[in-house]
Write an enzyme that holds these catalytic residues in place. Sequence first.
Site, PDB file in Angstrom:
ATOM      1  CE  LYS A 175       3.717 -46.897   4.072  1.00 40.62           C
ATOM      2  NZ  LYS A 175       3.845 -45.885   5.129  1.00 40.62           N
ATOM      3  CD  GLU A 250      -1.930 -59.912  13.244  1.00 42.26           C
ATOM      4  OE1 GLU A 250      -2.826 -59.478  14.001  1.00 42.26           O
ATOM      5  OE2 GLU A 250      -1.794 -61.105  12.959  1.00 42.26           O
ATOM      6  CB  CYS A 284      -4.229 -54.042  17.809  1.00 42.43           C
ATOM      7  SG  CYS A 284      -2.676 -54.864  17.958  1.00 42.43           S
ATOM      8  CD  GLU A 389      -8.490 -51.136  16.697  1.00 40.32           C
ATOM      9  OE1 GLU A 389      -8.443 -50.990  15.469  1.00 40.32           O
ATOM     10  OE2 GLU A 389      -7.715 -51.888  17.326  1.00 40.32           O
TER      11      GLU A 389
HETATM   12  P1  ADP Z   1      -3.416 -46.357  11.253  1.00 38.07           P
HETATM   13  O1  ADP Z   1      -4.798 -45.853  11.423  1.00 38.07           O
HETATM   14  O2  ADP Z   1      -2.916 -47.235  12.325  1.00 38.07           O
HETATM   15  O3  ADP Z   1      -2.428 -45.305  10.847  1.00 38.07           O
HETATM   16  P2  ADP Z   1      -3.323 -47.336   8.557  1.00 38.07           P
HETATM   17  O4  ADP Z   1      -3.878 -48.626   8.064  1.00 38.07           O
HETATM   18  O5  ADP Z   1      -3.834 -46.086   7.959  1.00 38.07           O
HETATM   19  O6  ADP Z   1      -3.554 -47.404  10.111  1.00 38.07           O
HETATM   20  O7  ADP Z   1      -1.751 -47.308   8.428  1.00 38.07           O
HETATM   21  C1  ADP Z   1      -0.901 -48.402   8.756  1.00 38.07           C
HETATM   22  C2  ADP Z   1       0.199 -48.483   7.729  1.00 38.07           C
HETATM   23  O8  ADP Z   1      -0.396 -48.729   6.459  1.00 38.07           O
HETATM   24  C3  ADP Z   1       1.011 -47.198   7.561  1.00 38.07           C
HETATM   25  O9  ADP Z   1       2.348 -47.534   7.251  1.00 38.07           O
HETATM   26  C4  ADP Z   1       0.337 -46.534   6.375  1.00 38.07           C
HETATM   27  O10 ADP Z   1       1.173 -45.654   5.663  1.00 38.07           O
HETATM   28  C5  ADP Z   1      -0.006 -47.736   5.521  1.00 38.07           C
HETATM   29  N1  ADP Z   1      -1.121 -47.515   4.573  1.00 38.07           N
HETATM   30  C6  ADP Z   1      -2.184 -46.701   4.706  1.00 38.07           C
HETATM   31  N2  ADP Z   1      -2.971 -46.759   3.611  1.00 38.07           N
HETATM   32  C7  ADP Z   1      -2.398 -47.648   2.755  1.00 38.07           C
HETATM   33  C8  ADP Z   1      -2.717 -48.139   1.452  1.00 38.07           C
HETATM   34  N3  ADP Z   1      -3.806 -47.743   0.801  1.00 38.07           N
HETATM   35  N4  ADP Z   1      -1.886 -49.042   0.900  1.00 38.07           N
HETATM   36  C9  ADP Z   1      -0.792 -49.478   1.553  1.00 38.07           C
HETATM   37  N5  ADP Z   1      -0.426 -49.033   2.764  1.00 38.07           N
HETATM   38  C10 ADP Z   1      -1.213 -48.136   3.385  1.00 38.07           C
END
Ligand code: ADP
Length: 500
Positions: A175, A250, A284, A389
């Site tokens: 994903k 990460e 990052c 951050e």
């Molecule tokens: P950012 O702030 O960099 O967008 P996120 O952690 O929100 O960081 O998102 C990074 C990735 O993790 C994206 O692909 C997002 O769709 C996914 N993501 C966000 N929330 C969840 C969750 N609860 N479970 C699994 N994947 C998630």
Amino acid sequence: MPEKIKNYIAGEWIEAASGNTFESRNPADSREVIGLIPDSNAEDVDKAVAAARSAFPSWSQTPAPLRGEILFRAGELLVKRKVPLGELVCREMGKIMPESLGDVQEAIDMLYYMGGEGRRLSGETVPSELPNKDARSLRAPIGVFAQITPWNFPIAIPSWKLAPALVAGNTLVYKPAEESPVCATRLVEILVESGLPSGVLNLVHGFGESVGEPMVRHPDVDGVSFTGSNAVGEKLAAICGTQHKDYMMETGGKNAIIIMDDANLDLAVSGALWGGFGTTGQRCTASSRLIVQNGIYDRFLETFTRRAEKLKVGNGLEKGLETKIDIGPIISKEQHQKVLDYIEIGLNEGATLHLGGKPYCEGSCAYGTFIEPTIFTDVRPAMRIAQEEIFGPVVSVIRVSELEEAIALANDVPFGLSSAIYSQDVNTTAIAERDLDAGLIYINASTIGAEIQLPFGGTKRTGLGPREAGGRGGALDFYTQWKVIYRDFSGQLQKAQIDD
Ligand code: ADP
């Protein structure tokens, strides 16, 4: 008309089970919709995991050099399509063209590197303590991995996860970030065109909670690799812990450059500009803290400010300007607001806003999410802008008197991804190498610029689980499990460790 993007499951390009879509828009000009993206859910995840599971027996038994050849072919296709893909990265994610091309180049490097691992995936052969017996270890594939990527390196980070997992013989449900799904689709198309069999790699578009989390929780998924925010990484690690799944998370960074009195001033300023404002601070490994020794502080701040003022903010694809833009947009309205909120927090905490601090809306930038390069001074180390951050073009400058104080400050954050020092004294830099608590240390270079042939990751809350990328201790340690084989050809019962 925006392109209609599809999921790729069991070798077919298909819509989401719900039939719904969401938009991917250009952050430099929100009037432009780049793609209509499948808004998938747990039903799509189930299909994708089932496809990955049924492809595993045959893919895991495909000789690793042949798996590697597919990665080589994908690398070659990326070389041929580097410019159009770079333009897509620029349109969908916003980073300026030289960096967008660099994003694609990093994926080329990773595909070639991991392609080569197909012929190297080596274990050990050691002597047995018994006659007519041999002993060796080999790297075995694990099974089905869920992989979740962020938007800030929309081609490079996916390649960091897909390439090692595939060459190691695993099958995948992937994903990408909802902000950069078209880029991810192009990369998956290339892998498919390169000969990846059906079911080996399954792409499911959608949001974290509706797709990412069902992937992680799925009972038929063996391991999870995630790059993104700290909060989500820790939550997913906890889920993996209760389900006995391997995980690699990460997450954040709050990286510092130390600039000592004896630093080469111009070099240090160039490194601070690149680390602080490159990729609009959305890395990052961004250098969001500059820890500057007293004797050089005024000269450094003056030169740094003068050069930061000249940085050109804009759309990296704007005709005639594409080679002159230094800072692109922030990825989304939400993230734009979050960065502006941090600037407000800095002001409320009593830091001095030395440069920038406002949205940038000149000309066509009115349709994008831009922020001026921003510098805070009089920053106390405990302030939130110096601890958390921000992920935007916001840099805090902190004054120190001694090396020990500088190193202590650099280390005094919850993260430990990347640290840098500028000094011409070999003893000073040797102490910094030893005492900086971070996964990546740079001497006379900025905090950004990791190469793919060594492990990538950090200490403390920067990550959980093994490191990414190549080299000893890199991603192959995560995507394989050791199997040890003892073969006894003596025809007798031989007992290790037992005196006869
Ligand atoms: P950012 O702030 O960099 O967008 P996120 O952690 O929100 O960081 O998102 C990074 C990735 O993790 C994206 O692909 C997002 O769709 C996914 N993501 C966000 N929330 C969840 C969750 N609860 N479970 C699994 N994947 C998630």
